[in-house]
Design an enzyme around this catalytic site. Sequence first.
Site, PDB file in Angstrom:
ATOM      1  N   LYS A  36      14.813 -26.573 -19.468  1.00 32.80           N
ATOM      2  CA  LYS A  36      13.973 -25.384 -19.629  1.00 32.80           C
ATOM      3  C   LYS A  36      14.826 -24.121 -19.637  1.00 32.80           C
ATOM      4  CE  LYS A  36      10.488 -22.801 -17.004  1.00 32.80           C
ATOM      5  NZ  LYS A  36       9.404 -22.889 -16.018  1.00 32.80           N
TER       6      LYS A  36
ATOM      7  N   ASP B  55      12.013 -27.403 -11.173  1.00 31.54           N
ATOM      8  CA  ASP B  55      11.069 -26.328 -11.483  1.00 31.54           C
ATOM      9  C   ASP B  55       9.836 -26.461 -10.596  1.00 31.54           C
ATOM     10  OD1 ASP B  55       9.733 -24.266 -12.705  1.00 31.54           O
ATOM     11  OD2 ASP B  55       9.789 -25.113 -14.711  1.00 31.54           O
ATOM     12  N   ASP B  56       9.631 -25.507  -9.688  1.00 29.42           N
ATOM     13  CA  ASP B  56       8.482 -25.500  -8.771  1.00 29.42           C
ATOM     14  C   ASP B  56       8.560 -26.621  -7.729  1.00 29.42           C
ATOM     15  OD1 ASP B  56       7.527 -23.376 -10.233  1.00 29.42           O
ATOM     16  OD2 ASP B  56       5.623 -24.310 -10.790  1.00 29.42           O
TER      17      ASP B  56
ATOM     18  N   LYS C 109       5.450 -19.826  -4.174  1.00 30.51           N
ATOM     19  CA  LYS C 109       5.939 -19.133  -5.360  1.00 30.51           C
ATOM     20  C   LYS C 109       5.160 -17.831  -5.562  1.00 30.51           C
ATOM     21  CE  LYS C 109       5.672 -20.048 -10.389  1.00 30.51           C
ATOM     22  NZ  LYS C 109       5.360 -21.138 -11.351  1.00 30.51           N
TER      23      LYS C 109
ATOM     24  N   ASP D   7      13.966 -23.490  -8.646  1.00 27.00           N
ATOM     25  CA  ASP D   7      13.895 -22.088  -9.066  1.00 27.00           C
ATOM     26  C   ASP D   7      13.007 -21.222  -8.196  1.00 27.00           C
ATOM     27  OD1 ASP D   7      11.495 -23.208  -9.938  1.00 27.00           O
ATOM     28  OD2 ASP D   7      11.507 -22.192 -11.873  1.00 27.00           O
ATOM     29  N   ASN D   8      12.090 -21.812  -7.447  1.00 26.34           N
ATOM     30  CA  ASN D   8      11.210 -21.054  -6.543  1.00 26.34           C
ATOM     31  C   ASN D   8      10.484 -22.052  -5.656  1.00 26.34           C
ATOM     32  OD1 ASN D   8       9.702 -20.441  -9.622  1.00 26.34           O
ATOM     33  ND2 ASN D   8       8.729 -21.876  -8.212  1.00 26.34           N
TER      34      ASN D   8
ATOM     35  N   CYS E 193      10.056 -18.102 -11.757  1.00 31.37           N
ATOM     36  CA  CYS E 193      10.954 -18.722 -12.729  1.00 31.37           C
ATOM     37  C   CYS E 193      11.912 -17.763 -13.415  1.00 31.37           C
ATOM     38  CB  CYS E 193      10.132 -19.445 -13.782  1.00 31.37           C
ATOM     39  SG  CYS E 193      11.123 -20.085 -15.131  1.00 31.37           S
TER      40      CYS E 193
ATOM     41  N   HIS F 166      13.523 -20.499 -20.775  1.00 29.75           N
ATOM     42  CA  HIS F 166      12.589 -19.478 -20.274  1.00 29.75           C
ATOM     43  C   HIS F 166      13.256 -18.133 -19.984  1.00 29.75           C
ATOM     44  CE1 HIS F 166       8.553 -18.838 -17.945  1.00 29.75           C
ATOM     45  NE2 HIS F 166       8.553 -18.304 -19.164  1.00 29.75           N
TER      46      HIS F 166
ATOM     47  N   ARG G 169      15.968 -17.461 -12.808  1.00 27.34           N
ATOM     48  CA  ARG G 169      16.918 -17.941 -13.817  1.00 27.34           C
ATOM     49  C   ARG G 169      17.814 -16.809 -14.312  1.00 27.34           C
ATOM     50  NH1 ARG G 169      14.707 -23.246 -15.543  1.00 27.34           N
ATOM     51  NH2 ARG G 169      12.986 -23.503 -14.071  1.00 27.34           N
TER      52      ARG G 169
ATOM     53  N   HIS H 272       6.930 -28.769 -12.620  1.00 26.10           N
ATOM     54  CA  HIS H 272       6.004 -27.688 -12.994  1.00 26.10           C
ATOM     55  C   HIS H 272       4.788 -28.255 -13.721  1.00 26.10           C
ATOM     56  CE1 HIS H 272       4.529 -24.009 -14.904  1.00 26.10           C
ATOM     57  NE2 HIS H 272       5.460 -23.292 -14.305  1.00 26.10           N
TER      58      HIS H 272
END
Length: 545
Positions: free
Chosen positions: A132, A34-35, A392, A336-337, A72, A134, A76, A215
């Site tokens: 996660k 994540d990130d 991002k 994710d990004n 995110c 989300h 996803r 993240h």
Amino acid sequence: MLTRRDFLQTITAAAAMAAASPAKRPNILLILADDLGYSDPGCFGGEIETPNIDRLASRGVRFTQLYNNARCCPSRAALMTGQHPHKVGMGNMVGGKEIAGYPGFVGRVSESARFMPAVLRSAGYTTLMCGKWHLGNPNPVARGFDEFYGMLHGFDSFWDATKYTRLPAGRPAIPLRQPFYSTDAITDHALSFLGTARQSPGKPWFLYLAYNAPHFPLHAPRELIDKYQNVYEQGWDAIRERRFARMRKLGLIDPRWTMSPRSIVGPNRVSSLNGWADKQNPAWETIPADRRKDLARRMAIFAGMVDRMDQNIGRVTADLESRGELENTLILFSSDNGACAEWDPWGFDTQSGPDNILHTGERLAEMGQPGSYHSYGSGWANACNTPWRLYKHYTHEGGISSPTIMQWPTGLKLRAGSTDNQPWHFIDVLPTLAAVAGATAPAECAGVNMSPMFAGKPVKRGPLFWEHEGGRAVRDGKWKISAVYPTGKWELFDIEADRTEQNDLAGKYPERVKQMVSMWEAWAKENNVLPWIWTPPYRGAGTGG
């Protein structure tokens, strides 16, 4: 009526099922960070210690051009459904601003959309998720996962066990280690779920291991933060230069590409409020010494989070190896990004806005510990995305490029440790994994089965499209157009010669721009994007993610 596409997908899936008995079909481990910035893992040029991620790359292949959806929830949604996020209602974020009459921006995924776990379960897979989610309601179990442990929302404390949920409700919980740290707990549950899945011998499993690291809020064990403090006191300029040199040595950087200048802090809807819009990140040496100490600590926490995630990935792969499962497990690792620049060069220290606290003296030791809550800011995000532009949220390479690795000893025919530069997209992951699992991808999937890549074959992939927060892009072969909100000015880049997006060729090839803009507008109309971005003024909604 059965369409030609439906027919071809059906016979392809049937052939895959016939060619592989359930015992021979691979287990599938999908790991999503994540990130994580493009150059953060060691095997992508970073200085953070990631021996387990690097081992996946040395035994498998690095995909250098798997593209995400810049943020995110859209990423996803694309990953789980094989559709463009606007098409299934997730063009913005869970809980974001809903725009009447525009179904692409309702802030929740359509209940009719079939998710990856449901597709694989229909082919006989046990489906597991830790990490996660989300993606709002319905929850992961309702979307097809047999077991879930993790965080249903977008971001929260790594130190607080109450922020994490076990589903289905009533299932026995496993003991939580103290002190609680979510990256460890997510892995503990993943290993427990795998132990239960193995009680059905011969039945393949799918594990979606979606870590919320790294993240914000930046949280890590103090000993790991201390390990990296001196490294980042060099500053982001030195780190960028050294990463770029390593990436070139690793063959990840084409000799024609130049390092992008420090990215601007803005424009985005938050940085424009605090006076940093359209300004470049400052040179490290121009920053006061006490602020540099604070900023180095922030990046050290981030590195500690990545280090701890890597250690936990190592726990999972060691478990697979000890059980004799590693050879026939397809492991796909990605992010994710791009790296997260929220909200200015200094980051922030609260959940509610761009406020920043200068930590000095004893307060430096409190950073990253329970009760703290901050990010590392745009200067470090720029370094973590070396050598790309922006981060991002944006549809430039820094926002949409994911460091991606696959290991699958019995199925991957590419040379161990090699790289593959074919462009593909998160929407392609579902149909690709469905193909290797002998499952039928939903007819509405917009993605392409990219599995021929695993045998070293080229895949004729059509154009790729993006939209997020008014930012837009199209990738067609070597050409890419991109625009940021609020200017909306299209730039044109030759990605083969200039992936760092330094030379805007729009003025030289206006007809090509016009053609690609028409392609984007047709795609946007088909996928419930238009006319949202043309409705000024845009104020956005939702943060983080």
